[in-house]
Design an enzyme around this catalytic site. Structure first.
Site, PDB file in Angstrom:
ATOM      1  N   GLY A 106     -19.818  81.213 -20.042  1.00 23.48           N
ATOM      2  CA  GLY A 106     -18.967  79.993 -20.719  1.00 23.48           C
ATOM      3  C   GLY A 106     -17.420  80.313 -19.263  1.00 23.48           C
ATOM      4  O   GLY A 106     -16.587  79.760 -19.514  1.00 23.48           O
ATOM      5  N   HIS A 113     -11.656  89.286 -17.307  1.00 23.06           N
ATOM      6  CA  HIS A 113     -10.837  89.254 -17.946  1.00 23.06           C
ATOM      7  C   HIS A 113     -11.902  90.052 -19.349  1.00 23.06           C
ATOM      8  O   HIS A 113     -13.095  89.588 -19.486  1.00 23.06           O
ATOM      9  CB  HIS A 113      -9.870  88.555 -18.688  1.00 23.06           C
ATOM     10  CG  HIS A 113     -10.985  87.481 -18.802  1.00 23.06           C
ATOM     11  ND1 HIS A 113     -11.222  86.819 -17.224  1.00 23.06           N
ATOM     12  CD2 HIS A 113     -11.028  86.182 -19.806  1.00 23.06           C
ATOM     13  CE1 HIS A 113     -12.075  85.531 -17.686  1.00 23.06           C
ATOM     14  NE2 HIS A 113     -12.162  85.629 -18.975  1.00 23.06           N
TER      15      HIS A 113
END
Ligand code: 5GP
Ligand code: ZN
Length: 127
Positions: A106, A113
């Protein structure tokens, strides 16, 4: 913002990158941590009482990008995570560090990050 030291390469930002715009302040965020190479801010759609996104100040597309290959960037993100966990009061209660990589995980933003989630019991395995 912390001034880069002589040893720190200049930041590179990519036009149209959401997280580069957050690093520069063009898009506002709630900052929780910053040093010469790392910036961290609260996720806009938190999945737990503490949900922080930890990113390199310079644009790196993802965990398999050449700029991440020597591990220095990943190490800086993880070191920042341990500092932030203490700052957020979850170091003892526990927390989860997550990299979402690619469609099945996803991943939606293509600026490297690390998610830090904590502040409640977290189910395993994740959905
Ligand atoms: P990914 O799904 O790529 O691993 O994580 C991207 C994260 O960025 C998501 O958890 C999403 O809620 C967060 N996010 C998306 N847009 C914004 C924004 O404009 N500001 C902040 N603070 N977080 C954002
Ligand atoms: Zn970027």
């Amino acid at each position: 913002m912390t001034e880069p030291s002589a040893a720190t390469p200049p930041e590179r930002h990519e036009a149209g990158c959401l997280f580069c715009s957050i690093v520069t302040g063009a898009i506002p965020s709630t900052r929780v941590y910053g040093d010469e190479s790392v910036f961290a801010f609260r996720d806009i759609n938190p999945g737990a009482p503490t949900h922080v996104l930890i990113i390199p100040r310079t644009h790196i597309a993802g965990i398999s990008a050449p700029e991440a290959a020597d591990g220095a960037v990943l190490s800086a993100l993880i070191q920042a995570a341990t500092t932030i966990a203490a700052q957020e009061g979850v170091a003892e209660s526990g927390y989860r560090l997550v990299w979402n990589v690619g469609p099945d995980a996803g991943q939606s933003v293509f600026h490297l990050h690390l998610h830090l989630l904590g502040g409640r019991p977290l189910a395993w395995p994740p959905g």
